[in-house]
Design a protein around this motif. Structure first.
Motif, PDB file in Angstrom:
ATOM      1  N   VAL A  42      -1.364  -3.333 -12.762  1.00 58.06           N
ATOM      2  CA  VAL A  42      -1.283  -3.130 -11.312  1.00 58.06           C
ATOM      3  C   VAL A  42      -1.134  -1.642 -10.996  1.00 58.06           C
ATOM      4  CG1 VAL A  42       0.122  -3.568  -9.250  1.00 58.06           C
ATOM      5  CG2 VAL A  42      -0.478  -5.448 -10.776  1.00 58.06           C
ATOM      6  N   ALA A  43      -0.324  -0.938 -11.778  1.00 59.79           N
ATOM      7  CA  ALA A  43      -0.173   0.504 -11.573  1.00 59.79           C
ATOM      8  C   ALA A  43      -1.494   1.226 -11.814  1.00 59.79           C
ATOM      9  CB  ALA A  43       0.914   1.055 -12.492  1.00 59.79           C
ATOM     10  N   ARG A  46      -3.832   0.483  -8.894  1.00 60.86           N
ATOM     11  CA  ARG A  46      -3.411   1.272  -7.732  1.00 60.86           C
ATOM     12  C   ARG A  46      -3.918   2.711  -7.852  1.00 60.86           C
ATOM     13  NH1 ARG A  46       1.740   1.261  -8.382  1.00 60.86           N
ATOM     14  NH2 ARG A  46       2.154  -0.638  -7.232  1.00 60.86           N
ATOM     15  N   LYS A  47      -3.789   3.280  -9.028  1.00 61.62           N
ATOM     16  CA  LYS A  47      -4.244   4.657  -9.268  1.00 61.62           C
ATOM     17  C   LYS A  47      -5.763   4.768  -9.084  1.00 61.62           C
ATOM     18  CE  LYS A  47      -4.149   8.179 -12.867  1.00 61.62           C
ATOM     19  NZ  LYS A  47      -3.705   8.492 -14.233  1.00 61.62           N
ATOM     20  N   ALA A  50      -6.783   4.637  -5.395  1.00 63.78           N
ATOM     21  CA  ALA A  50      -6.443   5.871  -4.685  1.00 63.78           C
ATOM     22  C   ALA A  50      -7.358   7.038  -5.072  1.00 63.78           C
ATOM     23  CB  ALA A  50      -4.992   6.249  -4.962  1.00 63.78           C
ATOM     24  N   GLY A  66      -6.552  -3.757  -2.638  1.00 67.00           N
ATOM     25  CA  GLY A  66      -5.338  -3.095  -2.147  1.00 67.00           C
ATOM     26  C   GLY A  66      -4.264  -4.097  -1.766  1.00 67.00           C
ATOM     27  N   VAL A  69      -2.778  -5.513  -4.988  1.00 66.27           N
ATOM     28  CA  VAL A  69      -1.847  -4.557  -5.583  1.00 66.27           C
ATOM     29  C   VAL A  69      -0.515  -4.577  -4.820  1.00 66.27           C
ATOM     30  CG1 VAL A  69      -1.396  -2.086  -5.905  1.00 66.27           C
ATOM     31  CG2 VAL A  69      -3.566  -3.066  -6.659  1.00 66.27           C
ATOM     32  N   ALA A  70      -0.588  -4.607  -3.494  1.00 65.90           N
ATOM     33  CA  ALA A  70       0.630  -4.610  -2.675  1.00 65.90           C
ATOM     34  C   ALA A  70       1.473  -5.858  -2.950  1.00 65.90           C
ATOM     35  CB  ALA A  70       0.272  -4.520  -1.191  1.00 65.90           C
ATOM     36  N   SER A  73       2.898  -5.668  -6.508  1.00 68.63           N
ATOM     37  CA  SER A  73       3.936  -4.641  -6.595  1.00 68.63           C
ATOM     38  C   SER A  73       5.239  -5.131  -5.966  1.00 68.63           C
ATOM     39  CB  SER A  73       3.489  -3.360  -5.899  1.00 68.63           C
ATOM     40  OG  SER A  73       2.365  -2.817  -6.572  1.00 68.63           O
TER      41      SER A  73
END
Length: 76
Positions: A42-43, A46-47, A50, A66, A69-70, A73
């Motif tokens: 997930v990290a 997210r990267k 972005a 997105g 991921v939210a 997280s």
């Protein structure tokens, strides 16, 4: 842990796209495919979202990933 540069952004995005309708891959799927835990995945996603690869995605897919991921997280 595997270095980010070893795992291509496209592979992570394709995996996420493929598994999104099913709530994401399982812990086992992630370990087999990328050798990482769900939190690391997930990290990493997210990267990617972005960065430049994320900006090139279809806007709807980027928004859907997105949200994924939210949600993931928030569970951690």
């Amino acid at each position: 842990m595997i270095n980010d540069s070893v795992i291509e952004d496209a592979q992570v995005i394709e995996f996420a796209r493929r598994w999104l309708p099913y709530g994401g891959g399982t812990t086992g799927d992630l370990l087999v495919e990328f050798g990482m835990t769900p939190a690391c995945y997930v990290a990493r996603l997210r990267k990617i979202l972005a960065g430049p690869a994320g900006q090139c995605l279809d806007p709807q897919l980027r928004a859907d990933l997105g949200r994924f991921v939210a949600v993931r997280s928030a569970r951690s």
